[in-house]
Scaffold this motif. Structure first.
Motif, PDB file in Angstrom:
ATOM      1  N   TYR A  55     -59.966   4.800  34.088  1.00  0.00           N
ATOM      2  CA  TYR A  55     -59.328   4.689  35.403  1.00  0.00           C
ATOM      3  C   TYR A  55     -57.928   4.093  35.321  1.00  0.00           C
ATOM      4  O   TYR A  55     -57.045   4.493  36.084  1.00  0.00           O
ATOM      5  CB  TYR A  55     -60.188   3.847  36.348  1.00  0.00           C
ATOM      6  N   VAL A  56     -57.681   3.159  34.392  1.00  0.00           N
ATOM      7  CA  VAL A  56     -56.338   2.579  34.295  1.00  0.00           C
ATOM      8  C   VAL A  56     -55.309   3.647  33.926  1.00  0.00           C
ATOM      9  O   VAL A  56     -54.159   3.587  34.370  1.00  0.00           O
ATOM     10  CB  VAL A  56     -56.278   1.384  33.310  1.00  0.00           C
ATOM     11  N   VAL A  57     -55.717   4.625  33.146  1.00  0.00           N
ATOM     12  CA  VAL A  57     -54.827   5.744  32.795  1.00  0.00           C
ATOM     13  C   VAL A  57     -54.609   6.622  34.022  1.00  0.00           C
ATOM     14  O   VAL A  57     -53.481   7.042  34.315  1.00  0.00           O
ATOM     15  CB  VAL A  57     -55.409   6.557  31.620  1.00  0.00           C
ATOM     16  N   LEU A  58     -55.676   6.891  34.766  1.00  0.00           N
ATOM     17  CA  LEU A  58     -55.540   7.700  35.980  1.00  0.00           C
ATOM     18  C   LEU A  58     -54.678   6.994  37.027  1.00  0.00           C
ATOM     19  O   LEU A  58     -53.899   7.653  37.727  1.00  0.00           O
ATOM     20  CB  LEU A  58     -56.918   8.030  36.557  1.00  0.00           C
ATOM     21  N   GLU A  59     -54.781   5.684  37.103  1.00  0.00           N
ATOM     22  CA  GLU A  59     -53.916   4.934  38.023  1.00  0.00           C
ATOM     23  C   GLU A  59     -52.450   5.127  37.641  1.00  0.00           C
ATOM     24  O   GLU A  59     -51.600   5.364  38.497  1.00  0.00           O
ATOM     25  CB  GLU A  59     -54.263   3.440  37.985  1.00  0.00           C
ATOM     26  N   ARG A  60     -52.179   5.051  36.349  1.00  0.00           N
ATOM     27  CA  ARG A  60     -50.802   5.215  35.881  1.00  0.00           C
ATOM     28  C   ARG A  60     -50.302   6.635  36.182  1.00  0.00           C
ATOM     29  O   ARG A  60     -49.169   6.826  36.598  1.00  0.00           O
ATOM     30  CB  ARG A  60     -50.717   4.909  34.387  1.00  0.00           C
ATOM     31  N   LEU A  61     -51.155   7.624  35.991  1.00  0.00           N
ATOM     32  CA  LEU A  61     -50.777   8.997  36.317  1.00  0.00           C
ATOM     33  C   LEU A  61     -50.505   9.135  37.815  1.00  0.00           C
ATOM     34  O   LEU A  61     -49.498   9.719  38.227  1.00  0.00           O
ATOM     35  CB  LEU A  61     -51.880   9.974  35.892  1.00  0.00           C
ATOM     36  N   ALA A  62     -51.380   8.587  38.634  1.00  0.00           N
ATOM     37  CA  ALA A  62     -51.208   8.675  40.092  1.00  0.00           C
ATOM     38  C   ALA A  62     -49.921   7.997  40.547  1.00  0.00           C
ATOM     39  O   ALA A  62     -49.250   8.473  41.465  1.00  0.00           O
ATOM     40  CB  ALA A  62     -52.417   8.059  40.798  1.00  0.00           C
ATOM     41  N   GLU A  63     -49.555   6.913  39.889  1.00  0.00           N
ATOM     42  CA  GLU A  63     -48.343   6.166  40.262  1.00  0.00           C
ATOM     43  C   GLU A  63     -47.064   6.786  39.704  1.00  0.00           C
ATOM     44  O   GLU A  63     -45.965   6.403  40.104  1.00  0.00           O
ATOM     45  CB  GLU A  63     -48.456   4.720  39.753  1.00  0.00           C
ATOM     46  N   SER A  64     -47.189   7.754  38.809  1.00  0.00           N
ATOM     47  CA  SER A  64     -46.018   8.331  38.138  1.00  0.00           C
ATOM     48  C   SER A  64     -45.138   9.179  39.049  1.00  0.00           C
ATOM     49  O   SER A  64     -43.976   9.402  38.753  1.00  0.00           O
ATOM     50  CB  SER A  64     -46.466   9.184  36.947  1.00  0.00           C
ATOM     51  N   GLY A  65     -45.703   9.701  40.120  1.00  0.00           N
ATOM     52  CA  GLY A  65     -44.936  10.571  41.014  1.00  0.00           C
ATOM     53  C   GLY A  65     -44.939  12.033  40.600  1.00  0.00           C
ATOM     54  O   GLY A  65     -44.362  12.873  41.281  1.00  0.00           O
ATOM     55  N   TYR A  66     -45.604  12.355  39.488  1.00  0.00           N
ATOM     56  CA  TYR A  66     -45.644  13.741  39.027  1.00  0.00           C
ATOM     57  C   TYR A  66     -46.664  14.592  39.770  1.00  0.00           C
ATOM     58  O   TYR A  66     -46.626  15.816  39.673  1.00  0.00           O
ATOM     59  CB  TYR A  66     -45.919  13.807  37.521  1.00  0.00           C
ATOM     60  N   LEU A  67     -47.569  13.965  40.477  1.00  0.00           N
ATOM     61  CA  LEU A  67     -48.540  14.694  41.296  1.00  0.00           C
ATOM     62  C   LEU A  67     -48.340  14.307  42.747  1.00  0.00           C
ATOM     63  O   LEU A  67     -48.204  13.125  43.077  1.00  0.00           O
ATOM     64  CB  LEU A  67     -49.972  14.343  40.878  1.00  0.00           C
ATOM     65  N   LYS A  68     -48.331  15.309  43.606  1.00  0.00           N
ATOM     66  CA  LYS A  68     -48.147  15.091  45.047  1.00  0.00           C
ATOM     67  C   LYS A  68     -49.316  15.703  45.801  1.00  0.00           C
ATOM     68  O   LYS A  68     -50.079  16.509  45.259  1.00  0.00           O
ATOM     69  CB  LYS A  68     -46.846  15.756  45.516  1.00  0.00           C
ATOM     70  N   LYS A  69     -49.389  15.373  47.057  1.00  0.00           N
ATOM     71  CA  LYS A  69     -50.475  15.864  47.917  1.00  0.00           C
ATOM     72  C   LYS A  69     -50.528  17.393  47.944  1.00  0.00           C
ATOM     73  O   LYS A  69     -51.599  17.986  48.006  1.00  0.00           O
ATOM     74  CB  LYS A  69     -50.290  15.312  49.328  1.00  0.00           C
ATOM     75  N   GLU A  70     -49.379  18.045  47.870  1.00  0.00           N
ATOM     76  CA  GLU A  70     -49.341  19.508  47.970  1.00  0.00           C
ATOM     77  C   GLU A  70     -49.720  20.236  46.675  1.00  0.00           C
ATOM     78  O   GLU A  70     -49.849  21.454  46.655  1.00  0.00           O
ATOM     79  CB  GLU A  70     -47.969  19.985  48.453  1.00  0.00           C
ATOM     80  N   ASN A  71     -49.911  19.505  45.582  1.00  0.00           N
ATOM     81  CA  ASN A  71     -50.290  20.130  44.314  1.00  0.00           C
ATOM     82  C   ASN A  71     -51.759  20.538  44.280  1.00  0.00           C
ATOM     83  O   ASN A  71     -52.579  19.994  45.006  1.00  0.00           O
ATOM     84  CB  ASN A  71     -50.022  19.184  43.141  1.00  0.00           C
ATOM     85  N   ILE A  72     -52.032  21.513  43.410  1.00  0.00           N
ATOM     86  CA  ILE A  72     -53.407  21.940  43.129  1.00  0.00           C
ATOM     87  C   ILE A  72     -53.596  21.797  41.627  1.00  0.00           C
ATOM     88  O   ILE A  72     -52.895  22.434  40.844  1.00  0.00           O
ATOM     89  CB  ILE A  72     -53.645  23.395  43.569  1.00  0.00           C
ATOM     90  N   LEU A  73     -54.526  20.939  41.227  1.00  0.00           N
ATOM     91  CA  LEU A  73     -54.717  20.606  39.835  1.00  0.00           C
ATOM     92  C   LEU A  73     -56.039  21.146  39.312  1.00  0.00           C
ATOM     93  O   LEU A  73     -57.068  21.008  39.970  1.00  0.00           O
ATOM     94  CB  LEU A  73     -54.685  19.084  39.657  1.00  0.00           C
TER      95      LEU A  73
END
Length: 195
Positions: A34-52
């Motif tokens: 989860y700490v890695v996922l938190e860092r990814l979420a905080e990076s700004g590279y993924l936004k609400k409009e993305n589909i992953l």
């Protein structure tokens, strides 16, 4: 928050490693911390409009976490039927899962659809990765758009292959070495783009 605290907050059960149907081509289930996922979420590279698309989604942690924290739509692909069933159970119990879909599917055969982001935590061999990348490239040429690929804890075979793809551009790495003891150089998320 700890792994258990995040699972409790999201109302899911994703901890633990599973080797039930692992072989030389498909690797064991081990959730992204989860700490890695938190860092990814905080990076700004993924936004609400993305589909992953999360390749080798396991019990669904990545998709459920990113949908909960960012609000993006997520698609998880899992080859192992018993692990896929656990992902479905997690989706049913999750605090927020409306934009999350899981498929029991072979990643090499799955169509990319309208996804624009792709997540990999060494789910399978480089031979399967090549097939998956072929699907991603087909989707890109059929519907040109910016595509972003995230590779957490990349193995050497992945790196060698990715560096030979002429259309793939390295953007940045999210350093995660400080999150764990030992300063392991593989503790990072490499970000590539097609555009």
């Amino acid at each position: 928050m700890t792994e258990e605290q995040w699972d409790k907050k999201l109302k899911i059960h994703t901890t633990g490693r599973l080797d039930s149907h692992a072989d030389q081509y498909r690797y064991p289930y081990e959730p992204t911390p989860y700490v890695v996922l938190e860092r990814l979420a905080e990076s700004g590279y993924l936004k609400k409009e993305n589909i992953l698309i999360d390749y080798g989604c396991g019990k669904g942690r990545v998709g459920l976490f990113l949908h909960h924290t960012i609000g993006c739509e997520t698609i998880g692909l899992e080859y192992d039927a018993s692990i896929f069933q656990q992902a479905e159970e997690n989706k049913s119990s999750a605090a927020r899962s409306r934009g999350v879909t899981f498929y029991h599917a072979d990643a090499a055969e799955f169509p990319v659809l309208k996804a624009d982001c792709f997540y990999f935590f060494n789910p399978f061999s480089v031979e399967i990765l090549k097939s998956v990348m072929g699907r991603i490239m087909e989707s890109y040429y059929e519907n040109p758009r910016k595509l972003r690929l995230f590779f957490y804890y990349p193995n050497d075979a992945y790196l060698v292959y990715l560096m030979t793809m002429y259309a793939l551009h390295f953007v940045e790495e999210i350093d995660c070495r400080d999150l764990f003891p030992g300063k392991d150089d593989r503790e990072r998320i490499l970000i590539f783009e097609l555009n």
